[in-house]
Scaffold this motif. Sequence first.
Motif, PDB file in Angstrom:
ATOM      1  N   SER A  64       0.671  -1.133  -0.104  1.00 31.09           N
ATOM      2  CA  SER A  64       0.153  -0.100   0.031  1.00 31.09           C
ATOM      3  C   SER A  64       0.717   1.178  -0.001  1.00 31.09           C
ATOM      4  CB  SER A  64      -0.943   0.157   1.276  1.00 31.09           C
ATOM      5  OG  SER A  64      -0.221   0.064   2.467  1.00 31.09           O
ATOM      6  N   CYS A  80      -1.723   0.054  -5.736  1.00 29.91           N
ATOM      7  CA  CYS A  80      -2.987   0.365  -5.719  1.00 29.91           C
ATOM      8  C   CYS A  80      -3.680   0.349  -6.756  1.00 29.91           C
ATOM      9  CB  CYS A  80      -3.028   1.620  -4.577  1.00 29.91           C
ATOM     10  SG  CYS A  80      -1.914   1.580  -3.162  1.00 29.91           S
ATOM     11  N   CYS A  91      -2.331   4.527  -0.282  1.00 29.76           N
ATOM     12  CA  CYS A  91      -3.489   4.317  -1.094  1.00 29.76           C
ATOM     13  C   CYS A  91      -4.602   5.131  -0.819  1.00 29.76           C
ATOM     14  CB  CYS A  91      -3.861   2.623  -1.133  1.00 29.76           C
ATOM     15  SG  CYS A  91      -2.640   1.815  -1.845  1.00 29.76           S
TER      16      CYS A  91
END
Length: 109
Positions: free
Chosen positions: A38, A44, A109
């Motif tokens: 992430s 993402c 993200c």
Amino acid sequence: MKVAVGRPGTLSGLLLRIGQSLFAASSIAFMVSAFGFSNYTAFCYLIASMGLQALWSFGLACLDFYAMWIKRDLRSAVLVSLFVVGDWVKLYPSSFTPKLFNTQGHYSC
């Protein structure tokens, strides 16, 4: 007209769409299992793109199954155009996402 392997409404088309769905789901699983995925924006967006791929392919697999179940041919020009445009549209996010975003930078993200 020539019979194309993998055309909509056939067993080979159904198997190809199921394979696409399974490979998209497995790529999501492998990316999510990576430590710190992430932190990279490209991952993402690539996961979101593969989610779209899995849903699109699963939906078309369901349509192929339904067409085989009711024994209906899906060689309509409108349906084939829809399949082609849909496959073309979902191609771009999965192909160009890693190239568009900096994969070395740390973003959330």
